[in-house]
Design a protein around this motif. Sequence first.
Motif, PDB file in Angstrom:
ATOM      1  N   TRP A 174      -5.379  37.710  21.051  1.00  9.16           N
ATOM      2  CA  TRP A 174      -5.460  37.777  22.509  1.00  9.16           C
ATOM      3  C   TRP A 174      -6.092  36.504  23.026  1.00  9.16           C
ATOM      4  N   ARG A 175      -5.485  35.923  24.061  1.00  8.50           N
ATOM      5  CA  ARG A 175      -6.010  34.719  24.706  1.00  8.50           C
ATOM      6  C   ARG A 175      -6.216  35.023  26.185  1.00  8.50           C
ATOM      7  N   LEU A 176      -7.460  34.994  26.621  1.00  3.02           N
ATOM      8  CA  LEU A 176      -7.782  35.237  28.022  1.00  3.02           C
ATOM      9  C   LEU A 176      -8.467  33.988  28.566  1.00  3.02           C
ATOM     10  N   ALA A 177      -7.822  33.316  29.506  1.00  4.15           N
ATOM     11  CA  ALA A 177      -8.353  32.071  30.069  1.00  4.15           C
ATOM     12  C   ALA A 177      -9.033  32.367  31.407  1.00  4.15           C
ATOM     13  N   PHE A 178     -10.307  32.034  31.490  1.00  5.93           N
ATOM     14  CA  PHE A 178     -11.125  32.299  32.668  1.00  5.93           C
ATOM     15  C   PHE A 178     -11.467  31.008  33.399  1.00  5.93           C
ATOM     16  N   SER A 179     -11.391  31.043  34.706  1.00  7.99           N
ATOM     17  CA  SER A 179     -11.880  29.959  35.543  1.00  7.99           C
ATOM     18  C   SER A 179     -13.387  30.164  35.705  1.00  7.99           C
ATOM     19  N   LYS A 180     -14.154  29.108  35.535  1.00  2.00           N
ATOM     20  CA  LYS A 180     -15.607  29.200  35.644  1.00  2.00           C
ATOM     21  C   LYS A 180     -16.015  29.754  37.005  1.00  2.00           C
ATOM     22  N   ARG A 181     -15.352  29.304  38.055  1.00  2.00           N
ATOM     23  CA  ARG A 181     -15.683  29.751  39.416  1.00  2.00           C
ATOM     24  C   ARG A 181     -15.518  31.262  39.550  1.00  2.00           C
TER      25      ARG A 181
END
Length: 193
Positions: A174-181
């Motif tokens: 699983w790859r979940l990409a999060f924006s820091k903001r």
Amino acid sequence: MIRSSFLYVLSITVLAACGTDRVQYTSELKQEMADSKIKRITDVDLNETIDDIGGRASKAIQQDLTAALEKTTDPAERAKLCQLQSLPRAKAIAAQYAVDIRLVGAGDIQNKSLSQKEREILEAYLYNAKQKLPPISNIQKVNDTLFVYNVALPADSPVCEACFGKQDVPFAVWRLAFSKREVVRRMNESKKK
């Protein structure tokens, strides 16, 4: 008389310009002001939040995907499910947390759209799968604004074969990409009030 008429027309124009548009943007303006406040957030805070959201989200989506895959044998439908297009919960989680969710496999180690760090992590996950080591989660800071949460699926997961075919070593991550903001926003909404 002309002067007072001019002032009357000018005041009506000014009041009309301050119409209902301002009311429509109140919640957006409030959010923008909250986002621009100076906050002390450590890397530990960010990692804990990402780990919490990523862990819960990946488990929920994996359960839904597994259940959906068990209901069909149609290869086209299974391929669509593996792209997470037919999973309402995956769409809801992606929208709620502003996260990009993907299921990646061994072939993605050569995928140039992923950062070098991410490909190295996938390679390490594949090595661990070959050694039959238990899967653990990983959080990688790709750049100043992007964090990626990864966790490998267990080798006995039906998702591995259904989404990536027969492999020497069953492998899916699983790859979940999060924006820091967006992570900081979620922190403000939950524990930093």
